[in-house]
Design an enzyme around this catalytic site. Structure first.
Site, short mmCIF file in Angstrom:
data_model
loop_
_atom_site.label_atom_id
_atom_site.label_comp_id
_atom_site.label_asym_id
_atom_site.label_seq_id
_atom_site.Cartn_x
_atom_site.Cartn_y
_atom_site.Cartn_z
N GLU A 81 1.92 -11.70 5.44
CA GLU A 81 0.90 -10.98 6.22
C GLU A 81 1.40 -11.06 7.65
OE1 GLU A 81 -1.75 -9.40 5.15
OE2 GLU A 81 -2.35 -10.27 3.23
N HIS B 271 0.83 -1.22 0.00
CA HIS B 271 0.00 0.00 0.00
C HIS B 271 0.86 1.27 0.00
CE1 HIS B 271 -3.17 -2.95 0.60
NE2 HIS B 271 -2.36 -3.50 1.51
ZN LIG Z 1 -2.34 -5.35 2.39
#
Ligand SMILES: [Zn+2]
Length: 268
Positions: free
Chosen positions: A231, A101
């Site tokens: 993640e 992001h």
């Molecule tokens: Zn993400």
């Protein structure tokens, strides 16, 4: 002088002449032999000098190598630099670290904590650790910028990077009790190994880990090198969100990423 005496004298003279001729011949042969030996000796010396000059040129190269090693040691604090050393003089390994992001893409946001900020911090810390270990690190972003998924893949592919690691945070709104570190890869055993190595290092550093899975993410699918998407934790989980806001925990995650990448560079 009798006939016999003349014969004797003649014989003596011819014997003397023979000795003189033989002497001259031996002397000439000796001179010739010395000349040949001399020529051979000079030839050998020339060859030897040429051979000596080779290693002398090599000494310079070795000194260059030492200078590089010293630089590596100064930067890496004496740590091994497999990126450089394992490949024996070749260029250091190039690894792309992708902070998920950025810019207008905040990623998931919980309680004001934005994924893009956590991923950038962890990516930078991992990048610093890898640089210290002698790896050439390319960041897809090193600030709060918008970078498209196409650009992220293009950065890695055009750099001819050896490995690609993308950093993201997870969320699971249906159950905020879910937490843990996960790894993703897409096809190919190498991406899987890279994700597994990072997970293994994270577990070794006391991080709660979940699983390594195949996922058809663009940055995994469209990068040409072994790629893993990590993640690093669930921002939807209050406890993990709290931890991810501490520099100490982010540094632990970054350490796991760096160690996993180093293991992949060393073992493949
Ligand atoms: Zn993400």
């Amino acid at each position: 002088m009798t006939e016999r005496e003349r014969m004797r004298r003649r014989r003596r003279r011819s014997a003397f002449a023979f000795l003189v001729r033989a002497g001259v011949a031996v002397f000439a042969a000796a001179i010739l032999a010395l000349m040949v030996c001399g020529a051979l000796y000079i030839g050998e010396r020339l060859e030897k000098d040429a051979a000596d000059a080779g290693p002398a040129g090599g000494v310079d190269t070795a000194e260059d190598g030492d200078a590089e090693d010293l630089e590596g040691d100064a930067e890496g604090g004496g740590a091994e630099a497999p990126g450089a050393d394992a490949q024996d003089g070749e260029a250091p390994a190039v690894v792309v670290i992708d902070a998920g992001h950025g810019g207008v893409q905040s990623g998931c946001v919980f309680d004001g904590v934005m994924e893009k900020d956590i991923t950038l911090s962890v990516a930078k810390l991992a990048g610093e650790k890898l640089s210290e270990a002698g790896v050439t690190v390319i960041m897809t972003r090193d600030g709060d910028e918008d970078v498209s998924l196409d650009e992220r893949c293009e950065i890695a592919n055009s750099a001819g990077a050896e490995l690609f690691v993308s950093i993201h945070c997870n969320s699971f709104t249906e159950d905020d009790g879910v937490s843990g570190f996960e790894g993703y890869y897409h096809l190919g055993a190498e991406g899987k190994r890279l994700a597994e190595y990072i997970m293994e290092k994270a577990a070794g550093l006391g991080v709660k880990t979940r699983h390594v899975k195949d996922a058809d993410y663009q940055v995994l699918r469209e990068t040409d090198m072994p790629a893993a998407l990590m993640e690093i934790g669930f921002l939807s989980n209050p406890g993990e969100r709290e931890k991810l806001q501490t520099e100490e925990y982010r540094d632990t995650i970054a350490e796991a990423v760096a160690q996993g990448v180093m293991k992949m560079l060393e073992n493949g």
